[in-house]
Design a protein around this motif. Structure first.
Motif, PDB file in Angstrom:
ATOM      1  N   TYR A  33     164.367  20.093 122.129  1.00 20.29           N
ATOM      2  CA  TYR A  33     164.137  18.541 122.140  1.00 20.29           C
ATOM      3  C   TYR A  33     164.765  17.775 123.257  1.00 20.29           C
ATOM      4  CZ  TYR A  33     163.997  13.634 121.095  1.00 20.29           C
ATOM      5  OH  TYR A  33     163.925  12.510 120.897  1.00 20.29           O
ATOM      6  N   ASN A  68     157.437  23.594 128.565  1.00 18.62           N
ATOM      7  CA  ASN A  68     158.129  24.580 127.537  1.00 18.62           C
ATOM      8  C   ASN A  68     157.180  24.608 126.065  1.00 18.62           C
ATOM      9  OD1 ASN A  68     159.591  25.657 129.198  1.00 18.62           O
ATOM     10  ND2 ASN A  68     161.677  24.395 128.644  1.00 18.62           N
ATOM     11  N   CYS A  69     156.113  23.823 125.843  1.00 15.63           N
ATOM     12  CA  CYS A  69     155.485  23.840 124.547  1.00 15.63           C
ATOM     13  C   CYS A  69     155.131  25.230 124.125  1.00 15.63           C
ATOM     14  CB  CYS A  69     154.419  23.079 124.632  1.00 15.63           C
ATOM     15  SG  CYS A  69     153.014  23.377 125.425  1.00 15.63           S
ATOM     16  N   MET A  71     156.927  27.857 124.141  1.00 20.67           N
ATOM     17  CA  MET A  71     157.759  28.548 123.338  1.00 20.67           C
ATOM     18  C   MET A  71     157.440  28.512 121.981  1.00 20.67           C
ATOM     19  SD  MET A  71     160.585  29.576 125.293  1.00 20.67           S
ATOM     20  CE  MET A  71     161.373  28.977 126.786  1.00 20.67           C
ATOM     21  N   ALA A  72     156.576  27.765 121.398  1.00 21.88           N
ATOM     22  CA  ALA A  72     156.137  27.717 120.052  1.00 21.88           C
ATOM     23  C   ALA A  72     155.446  29.161 119.808  1.00 21.88           C
ATOM     24  CB  ALA A  72     155.115  26.505 119.792  1.00 21.88           C
ATOM     25  N   LYS A  73     155.197  29.689 120.752  1.00 22.83           N
ATOM     26  CA  LYS A  73     154.499  31.106 120.630  1.00 22.83           C
ATOM     27  C   LYS A  73     155.421  32.293 120.861  1.00 22.83           C
ATOM     28  CE  LYS A  73     150.075  29.668 120.535  1.00 22.83           C
ATOM     29  NZ  LYS A  73     149.308  29.549 119.288  1.00 22.83           N
ATOM     30  N   SER A  75     158.757  34.235 119.198  1.00 22.94           N
ATOM     31  CA  SER A  75     159.438  34.635 118.020  1.00 22.94           C
ATOM     32  C   SER A  75     160.660  33.684 117.779  1.00 22.94           C
ATOM     33  CB  SER A  75     159.839  35.981 117.984  1.00 22.94           C
ATOM     34  OG  SER A  75     160.925  36.350 116.889  1.00 22.94           O
ATOM     35  N   SER A  76     160.697  33.044 116.746  1.00 26.18           N
ATOM     36  CA  SER A  76     161.999  32.274 116.466  1.00 26.18           C
ATOM     37  C   SER A  76     163.261  32.874 116.575  1.00 26.18           C
ATOM     38  CB  SER A  76     161.836  31.526 115.158  1.00 26.18           C
ATOM     39  OG  SER A  76     161.778  32.362 114.132  1.00 26.18           O
ATOM     40  N   HIS A  96     156.143  32.390 128.276  1.00 34.43           N
ATOM     41  CA  HIS A  96     156.113  30.858 127.896  1.00 34.43           C
ATOM     42  C   HIS A  96     155.136  29.884 128.821  1.00 34.43           C
ATOM     43  CE1 HIS A  96     159.626  29.696 129.953  1.00 34.43           C
ATOM     44  NE2 HIS A  96     159.089  28.486 129.902  1.00 34.43           N
ATOM     45  N   HIS A  99     151.503  30.670 127.924  1.00 36.08           N
ATOM     46  CA  HIS A  99     151.286  29.684 126.601  1.00 36.08           C
ATOM     47  C   HIS A  99     151.167  28.648 126.559  1.00 36.08           C
ATOM     48  CE1 HIS A  99     151.877  33.732 124.904  1.00 36.08           C
ATOM     49  NE2 HIS A  99     153.038  33.880 124.915  1.00 36.08           N
ATOM     50  N   SER A 100     152.086  27.750 127.482  1.00 31.94           N
ATOM     51  CA  SER A 100     152.141  26.193 127.656  1.00 31.94           C
ATOM     52  C   SER A 100     150.759  25.851 128.374  1.00 31.94           C
ATOM     53  CB  SER A 100     153.354  25.912 128.522  1.00 31.94           C
ATOM     54  OG  SER A 100     154.514  26.216 127.811  1.00 31.94           O
ATOM     55  N   LEU A 103     147.822  26.067 126.051  1.00 28.00           N
ATOM     56  CA  LEU A 103     147.864  25.112 124.837  1.00 28.00           C
ATOM     57  C   LEU A 103     147.481  23.596 125.445  1.00 28.00           C
ATOM     58  CD1 LEU A 103     151.354  25.963 123.023  1.00 28.00           C
ATOM     59  CD2 LEU A 103     149.005  25.983 122.146  1.00 28.00           C
TER      60      LEU A 103
END
Length: 250
Positions: A33, A68-69, A71-73, A75-76, A96, A99-100, A103
């Motif tokens: 964040y 970096n959105c 990064m939601a894709k 693995s945690s 990432h 992926h960003s 999105l």
């Protein structure tokens, strides 16, 4: 995100030293964040230093906040790992930007150059970046700006697997170790933004001492002359290579 960014940006522009407060306010659990907002502010302000107008610099800031959105894709388990990543794990993280882009690619609120910057923010001017190893002018200026803001904030932040470094030491590292990865004007924009401390600005040094800036030398902008607190001693940081400014005091 736009409303939050513009609100904080207005405060930082009213009181420029607040950018250091934004950089320095952080915690490991909230790193992603803080990183998104700090990178957005840094990118916007660097863009303004380079002459980008208000509308476009806001788009630049949005691109940085969303870069970096993807990064939601990821693995945690990888994102929360507290030790260096394996080669396989790093390969997954390096996806990432793709992926960003996927999105945000259909968002009508982002311009085409903003979307490209999100895809390219880890590409480097010398071709050493990812995911496509683009180089030179094929890497959009906005991507270069977001990239240098991303590196600067990451290196000066506490992360799960790395301890932060003093912000002015990070500037020196970027000038030396990342030479060629970014166009000179982008590096200069970051240096001007962060190291442009006015006379009287309070600082804390890595030696533990506190003091105030009395003079900044043009040939060494990250190493001003400091008057130490409680004494008449002047410390010329350009002659003390093992001492850096660790924190700018508000």
């Amino acid at each position: 995100i736009r409303e939050i960014l513009l609100s904080v940006l207005a405060e930082v522009q009213e009181s420029p030293t607040l950018i250091h407060t934004v950089i320095q306010v952080q915690s490991k659990p909230d790193y992603f964040y803080h990183h998104a907002m700090a990178t957005a502010l840094l990118s916007t302000l660097i863009g303004k230093k380079l002459g980008i107008d208000d509308t476009q610099s806001t788009q630049l800031g949005l691109g940085a906040a969303l870069s970096n959105c993807g990064m939601a894709k990821i693995s945690s388990i990888i994102l929360k790992k507290e030790r260096p990543l394996t080669e396989r794990e790093f390969s997954e993280v390096k996806m990432h930007p793709v992926h960003s882009y996927k999105l945000i690619k259909d968002s009508p609120l982002l311009k085409s150059e903003t979307k490209l910057a999100i895809l390219q923010h880890h590409e480097r001017y010398d071709g050493t970046g990812y995911p496509s190893r683009e180089k030179g002018d094929r890497v959009h200026l906005y991507a270069q700006i977001i990239g240098i803001a991303d590196i600067f904030h990451a290196m000066s932040s506490d992360r799960l697997y790395k301890t932060k470094q003093p912000i002015f030491k990070v500037l020196d590292i970027i000038r030396k170790d990342h030479f060629g990865q970014f166009p000179p004007q982008v590096v200069t924009g970051l240096l001007d933004l962060i190291s442009g401390l006015s006379t009287g600005t309070g600082v804390r040094l890595t030696s533990g001492h506190q003091g105030k800036v009395v003079f900044t030398q043009s040939h060494s902008p990250t190493r001003p002359i400091i008057k130490l607190e409680g004494s008449e001693e002047l410390l010329d940081l350009s002659k003390q290579q093992d001492v850096h400014i660790a924190e700018v005091l508000s």
